[in-house]
Design a protein around this motif. Sequence first.
Motif, PDB file in Angstrom:
ATOM      1  N   HIS A 177      38.010  49.401  36.044  1.00 47.85           N
ATOM      2  CA  HIS A 177      39.508  49.489  35.788  1.00 47.85           C
ATOM      3  C   HIS A 177      40.118  50.635  36.728  1.00 47.85           C
ATOM      4  N   MET A 224      29.581  48.557  32.592  1.00 46.82           N
ATOM      5  CA  MET A 224      29.014  47.265  31.963  1.00 46.82           C
ATOM      6  C   MET A 224      28.531  47.355  30.443  1.00 46.82           C
ATOM      7  N   SER A 241      38.510  36.258  37.179  1.00 42.09           N
ATOM      8  CA  SER A 241      37.979  37.337  36.817  1.00 42.09           C
ATOM      9  C   SER A 241      38.343  38.205  37.471  1.00 42.09           C
ATOM     10  N   HIS A 283      31.591  38.111  36.693  1.00 40.64           N
ATOM     11  CA  HIS A 283      30.041  38.060  36.102  1.00 40.64           C
ATOM     12  C   HIS A 283      29.143  38.430  37.107  1.00 40.64           C
ATOM     13  N   PRO A 293      29.160  40.513  32.873  1.00 38.50           N
ATOM     14  CA  PRO A 293      30.335  40.927  33.634  1.00 38.50           C
ATOM     15  C   PRO A 293      30.299  42.249  34.041  1.00 38.50           C
ATOM     16  N   ASN A 312      36.726  42.000  36.206  1.00 37.76           N
ATOM     17  CA  ASN A 312      35.320  41.665  35.293  1.00 37.76           C
ATOM     18  C   ASN A 312      34.604  40.721  35.767  1.00 37.76           C
ATOM     19  N   CYS A 363      35.822  43.376  42.273  1.00 38.58           N
ATOM     20  CA  CYS A 363      35.470  44.701  41.890  1.00 38.58           C
ATOM     21  C   CYS A 363      35.662  45.625  43.297  1.00 38.58           C
ATOM     22  N   THR A 395      32.730  45.549  34.869  1.00 39.73           N
ATOM     23  CA  THR A 395      34.128  45.927  34.423  1.00 39.73           C
ATOM     24  C   THR A 395      34.748  46.975  35.304  1.00 39.73           C
ATOM     25  N   LEU A 449      42.793  47.191  33.863  1.00 40.74           N
ATOM     26  CA  LEU A 449      41.776  46.251  34.232  1.00 40.74           C
ATOM     27  C   LEU A 449      41.915  45.679  35.862  1.00 40.74           C
TER      28      LEU A 449
END
Length: 342
Positions: free
Chosen positions: A222, A306, A272, A232, A218, A230, A275, A220, A227
Amino acid sequence: MKLASLNHGRDGQLIVVSRDLKTAVHAHDIAPTLQFALDNWDQVEADLQHLYRNLNDGIAPDTFPFNPALCASPLPRAYQWADGSAYVNHVELVRKARGAEMPESFWTDPLMYQGMSDGFLGPMDDILAVDENWGIDFEGEIAVITDDVDMGTRTEEVHGHIKLLMLVNDVSLRNLIPGELAKGFGFFQSKPASAFSPVAVTPDELGDNWHDYKVHHPLTVHLNGELFGNPHAGTDMTFNFAELVQHVAKSRAISAGTIIGSGTVSNKDRSSGSCCLAERRMLEIIDQGEAKTPFMRFGDKVRIEMFDDNGHSIFGAIDQTVVRYEHKYHDEDLNHHDPHHV
């Protein structure tokens, strides 16, 4: 092997970084810069790997604490930066939100643009922008760095040409994009300097999580400490990195130090998160009829990282703040450039 570049001149100073990202050692006796290492990879790789092993074993001389704040991008500037859009469901979503059909060819022929490469942002450098109304956005991505690749190289021939991997924040100015694309000549002002992770790693550092020319972890993101997404990276990647390299090499040879990006990491499973802000805004338009999430404002912070299966950071973090850019003139500059000055 993990490599980074300290801020030093235009092209940085190459260092080798420990697997746990805690210590580092200068590599100038082997290669002064990462570009030099890539230009001479066959001659320097073994020595760099030997230094890396000694560093991890605690027997390398003259080590020092690794500090990402002192780092430039692993390649502070590159001969070529080509960014794809390998997660086609992301493209489909963006077009759907504005009521546009996506051509079927998008599933078989990668989208790609050639971005600014004469100066990248360091992993902790501010994102400078003149106006919040430009629609400041982050895009969490993965990128590879190649050695020399012949024109016409096929996907089955790419093995060995991908030398390093990094994370990317492909900064985008969303509200400038429509006007530029309407001209039919692609991105320019809407794609300012990108930032890359503190560390670039050889594919073997990813172990079994690097296969099929994809990174199976994944990514990640923030935003302001919360968050944001996340997804994949190995899931829903329509075009893998071998296919992206082949696409770049269709009509040209690729020089050592070329960076090729994946585009925004995105999953069809929206649980999830995302991005980039644009994707969340498009989901809001589809679900609620309008975008609720604003683009970035001055003072906003984004962190892209990551982690491996044990929760350890692989590349270090891209950690940036949006800051207003103000061009500073001296009085003598104003006097010199003002045609009405007496």
